[in-house]
Enzyme design. Structure first.
Site, short mmCIF file in Angstrom:
data_model
loop_
_atom_site.label_atom_id
_atom_site.label_comp_id
_atom_site.label_asym_id
_atom_site.label_seq_id
_atom_site.Cartn_x
_atom_site.Cartn_y
_atom_site.Cartn_z
N ARG A 293 -5.54 -7.02 1.90
CA ARG A 293 -5.64 -6.42 3.24
C ARG A 293 -5.89 -4.91 3.13
O ARG A 293 -6.78 -4.37 3.79
CB ARG A 293 -4.35 -6.70 4.01
CG ARG A 293 -4.28 -6.12 5.43
CD ARG A 293 -3.02 -6.65 6.10
NE ARG A 293 -2.69 -5.94 7.33
CZ ARG A 293 -3.20 -6.24 8.52
NH1 ARG A 293 -4.10 -7.18 8.64
NH2 ARG A 293 -2.82 -5.58 9.60
N TYR B 160 -14.34 15.80 -10.28
CA TYR B 160 -13.82 16.55 -11.42
C TYR B 160 -14.38 16.00 -12.74
O TYR B 160 -14.84 16.74 -13.61
CB TYR B 160 -12.30 16.47 -11.44
CG TYR B 160 -11.66 17.15 -12.63
CD1 TYR B 160 -11.44 18.52 -12.63
CD2 TYR B 160 -11.30 16.42 -13.76
CE1 TYR B 160 -10.87 19.15 -13.74
CE2 TYR B 160 -10.73 17.03 -14.87
CZ TYR B 160 -10.51 18.40 -14.84
OH TYR B 160 -9.97 19.01 -15.92
#
Length: 290
Positions: A238, A283
């Site tokens: 979910r 990054y």
């Protein structure tokens, strides 16, 4: 205290609460009443006993979801006390909720979802059922309670949607994609050979409606077979459904409506997860020594 608890239970029955809800609320309130008796607190609108109880549950290593559920039960109980003129007003619960740090949900990557789906087998009736169940969980983001409540007639493979009703009776139509449609089609073909004349969509191999525990076993077995190291639980599909939609540009309001949430409880957490993943990705791509 026992008379008050019994009166509360009768009240929950009178307003039509479900048996499971009544049992959970009465259990949570009973534990709370034992706590305040043992510690000589009073039931009033000040909320001191609530603060102490939340601290006690936290120190007892209760899960965040368990504490949140208890707070909901106690809010309901205190509303009952106001209606019965036992106290003048409901104590401040927002402060209690703020003391509980919401645990971030486990999110599977698209690759991990694919591995789990591929771990099922298409050569057995059980495998076809497991694949259909997992595909529908991920395709719709339904709660397990909603999933196991589905009837055959709730699924329309022609128009590619499923009709879902939550525990408050709210009904919503959720679209399903190609993979879920094909898996359901194959499963429904073999389902008629194991059914015991019940209308539930998902059944066990004895022909009876599948239970929450049955779904948990399927999720656990398939995740283990796929080599998933994360702690996958009944809400993982979910949450993953919601995050993947948001990552691909879905509107938050649309995601909320698909999930059936009356309050956008997790949306901020979902965005926080997405933003941190983006930062980590940037990054790694841009830092010379990443």
């Amino acid at each position: 205290m026992r008379d008050l608890l019994l009166k509360y239970e009768n009240y929950l029955n009178s307003i039509g609460k479900r048996k499971n809800t009544i049992s959970a609320y009465v259990t949570d309130v009973s534990m709370y009443l034992k706590f305040i008796e043992a510690n000589k607190y009073e039931i009033n609108e000040e909320g001191y006993s609530l603060t102490a109880y939340v601290q006690y549950l936290t120190q007892s290593k209760k899960s965040t979801s368990s504490i949140q559920r208890t707070i909901i039960a106690l809010r309901n109980f205190y509303s009952f006390l106001v209606a019965e003129n036992v106290i003048a007003k409901v104590p401040p619960f927002n402060a209690q909720r703020d003391k509980v740090e919401r645990k971030k949900p486990i999110i599977l990557s698209v690759d991990e979802i694919t591995k789990i789906m591929n771990s099922t087998t298409s050569t057995t009736d059980k495998g076809l059922r497991d694949k259909a169940l997992l595909e529908l969980m991920y395709a719709t983001g339904m709660k397990v309670s909603e999933l196991i409540s589905l009837d055959l007639e709730d699924v329309d493979l022609e128009l590619c949607y499923v009709k879902c009703k939550d525990n408050k009776g709210y009904e919503r139509l959720i679209p399903i994609g190609r993979e879920a449609k094909e898996s359901l089609k194959r499963y429904i073909e073999v389902r008629k050979y194991i059914s015991r004349d019940n209308d539930k969509l998902f059944i066990n191999m004895n022909g009876d409606p599948i239970t929450r525990q049955g779904v948990w076993m399927i999720v656990k077995e398939c995740s283990a077979s796929a080599g998933i190291k994360k702690e996958v639980n009944l809400n993982t599909f979910r949450h993953s459904f919601a995050v993947h939609l948001l990552q691909n540009g879905a509107n938050a309001k649309v995601v909320q409506e698909l999930l059936g949430n009356q309050v956008m409880t997790y949306i901020d957490i979902y965005y926080d997860i997405i933003n941190k993943e983006k930062i980590n990705s940037i990054y790694k791509k841009t830092h010379p020594r990443a």
